[in-house]
Design a protein around this motif. Structure first.
Motif, short mmCIF file in Angstrom:
data_model
loop_
_atom_site.label_atom_id
_atom_site.label_comp_id
_atom_site.label_asym_id
_atom_site.label_seq_id
_atom_site.Cartn_x
_atom_site.Cartn_y
_atom_site.Cartn_z
N ALA A 1 -5.64 -7.74 -5.33
CA ALA A 1 -4.96 -8.03 -4.08
C ALA A 1 -5.96 -7.78 -3.09
O ALA A 1 -5.70 -8.56 -2.08
CB ALA A 1 -3.67 -7.22 -4.17
N TYR A 2 -6.58 -6.75 -3.03
CA TYR A 2 -7.57 -6.39 -1.96
C TYR A 2 -8.67 -7.80 -1.88
O TYR A 2 -8.89 -7.61 -0.55
CB TYR A 2 -8.34 -5.28 -2.32
N ARG A 3 -8.93 -8.07 -3.04
CA ARG A 3 -10.16 -9.09 -2.76
C ARG A 3 -9.30 -10.49 -2.33
O ARG A 3 -10.00 -11.29 -1.44
CB ARG A 3 -10.65 -9.32 -4.16
N ARG A 4 -8.06 -10.63 -2.74
CA ARG A 4 -7.43 -11.93 -2.28
C ARG A 4 -7.21 -11.70 -0.47
O ARG A 4 -7.31 -12.86 0.07
CB ARG A 4 -6.09 -12.16 -2.84
N ASP A 5 -6.68 -10.58 -0.21
CA ASP A 5 -6.69 -10.37 1.36
C ASP A 5 -8.01 -10.24 2.08
O ASP A 5 -7.86 -10.99 3.01
CB ASP A 5 -6.06 -8.99 1.50
N HIS B 1 -7.50 10.30 -9.15
CA HIS B 1 -6.06 9.69 -8.65
C HIS B 1 -6.05 8.27 -8.81
O HIS B 1 -7.04 7.81 -9.00
CB HIS B 1 -5.67 10.18 -7.23
N HIS B 2 -5.05 7.72 -8.77
CA HIS B 2 -4.98 6.06 -8.79
C HIS B 2 -4.12 5.57 -7.63
O HIS B 2 -3.18 4.78 -7.80
CB HIS B 2 -3.99 5.87 -10.27
N ARG B 3 -4.64 5.96 -6.50
CA ARG B 3 -3.83 5.33 -5.25
C ARG B 3 -4.57 4.50 -4.53
O ARG B 3 -4.17 3.83 -3.44
CB ARG B 3 -3.62 6.90 -4.38
N ASN B 4 -6.02 4.34 -4.66
CA ASN B 4 -6.66 3.63 -3.84
C ASN B 4 -7.75 2.87 -4.67
O ASN B 4 -7.77 2.80 -6.10
CB ASN B 4 -7.30 4.18 -2.77
N LEU B 5 -8.65 2.06 -4.20
CA LEU B 5 -9.68 1.25 -4.91
C LEU B 5 -10.80 1.94 -5.46
O LEU B 5 -11.34 1.48 -6.37
CB LEU B 5 -10.33 0.17 -4.03
N THR B 6 -10.90 3.16 -5.54
CA THR B 6 -12.20 3.88 -5.91
C THR B 6 -11.91 4.14 -7.31
O THR B 6 -12.97 4.11 -8.22
CB THR B 6 -12.19 5.34 -5.06
N LEU C 1 -6.56 0.24 -15.53
CA LEU C 1 -5.09 0.30 -15.60
C LEU C 1 -4.39 -0.86 -15.17
O LEU C 1 -4.99 -1.44 -14.11
CB LEU C 1 -4.38 1.72 -15.07
N PRO C 2 -3.41 -1.63 -15.69
CA PRO C 2 -2.64 -2.85 -14.82
C PRO C 2 -2.55 -2.60 -13.46
O PRO C 2 -2.95 -3.60 -12.68
CB PRO C 2 -1.54 -3.10 -15.78
N GLU C 3 -2.13 -1.56 -13.08
CA GLU C 3 -1.57 -1.29 -11.49
C GLU C 3 -2.82 -1.21 -10.95
O GLU C 3 -2.98 -1.63 -9.60
CB GLU C 3 -0.86 -0.21 -11.41
N CYS C 4 -3.86 -0.62 -11.24
CA CYS C 4 -5.14 -0.55 -10.61
C CYS C 4 -5.93 -1.70 -10.46
O CYS C 4 -6.51 -2.05 -9.42
CB CYS C 4 -6.07 0.60 -11.36
#
Length: 282
Positions: free
Chosen positions: A33-37, A10-15, A24-27
């Protein structure tokens, strides 16, 4: 020899980015975004990647008791089933224990699910239970109500023990209640002995009859309303005195004054109807 590239499930989280090399661009944006946060939270000293999983597990158990299983939680939260299941059980195929920690994001997704909003086909069982008990008070044994409700005898008992029931079950019980409330069971195939046993059982449990609920029709579905049906005045007085003496921390004389009766009356009521809470407090 070539190495097969595993496809992310799936393409719903960081894994998908970290474990499956998905680009994929959205992934990629999700990962960035996770790294920035994370960097911002670390600089502010608020970085908390994991929290205790116990509240999540307790919430899942409550949902499970209401009829919402792990598969349904996974579907509603957008989390993998395996992730949800690991809060409750050991992992498949290995000895890894239940999750003891989780991320705030995962916890928030699960804790946001409630039985009241997730089960639109369900309603509180309070009114349904009280209608069944009222019919028992008129002489209808629970098991003999089953054909009128369209359920098995065993399920009638189950309905009275549930916190929620299906809307169609509530309607079926209400319809049967309206049909049978003024019918004598003995004239509808119920033996007099069975009917009397049902009435005695209802009396022992202080289950109000239909006429009582006619007077309190707007309260039959209120779980906070406690009917004082066919309780002796001394029994009610003992309950009120015990509450004043435990919760209000009054002595016997003060409780008698508050209730507007004599100390002798309070003592006699407590002797005739001893209260468990008062005994424990003493």
């Amino acid at each position: 020899m070539t190495t097969a590239v595993r496809e992310a499930p799936h393409h719903r989280n960081l894994t998908c980015y970290t474990d499956y090399s998905c680009r994929l661009p959205e992934c990629k944006e999700r990962y960035n975004a996770y790294r920035r946060d994370r960097r911002r939270a670390e600089n502010e000293g608020t970085w908390q990647p994991f929290i205790d999983a116990k509240p999540v597990r307790e919430h899942l158990l409550k949902l499970q008791a209401a009829g919402i299983g792990a598969h349904r939680v996974a579907s509603l939260s957008g989390l993998p089933y395996q992730t949800v299941r690991e809060f409750l059980h050991h992992s498949y195929g290995n000895r890894r224990s239940r999750r003891s920690r989780t991320t705030p994001e995962t916890a928030n997704k699960i804790l946001a699910i409630s039985a009241e909003t997730t089960l639109p086909g369900f309603t509180s069982a309070t009114a349904t239970r009280r209608r069944i008990q009222a019919l028992v008070a008129t002489g209808w044994p629970m098991a003999r109500l089953a054909p009128h409700l369209g359920v098995t005898p065993k399920h009638v008992w189950k309905i009275t023990e549930q916190r929620y029931v299906y809307h169609h079950t509530a309607r079926a019980v209400e319809d049967a209640y309206n049909r049978l409330r003024n019918k004598r069971p003995e004239k509808r195939g119920i033996a007099r002995r069975e009917a009397n046993i049902a009435r005695r059982r209802a009396a022992a449990n202080h289950w109000p009859a239909p006429k009582y609920w006619d007077e309190y029709a707007d309260l039959i579905g209120d779980p906070d309303f406690e009917p004082e049906y066919k309780k002796l005045r001394a029994e009610i007085l003992a309950e009120e005195a015990a509450w004043l003496m435990t919760a209000g921390r009054l002595d016997r004389e003060q409780a008698a004054v508050r209730l507007g009766v004599s100390l002798f009356t309070v003592d006699r009521a407590l002797r005739e109807h001893p209260q468990d809470g008062l005994q424990k407090a003493a």
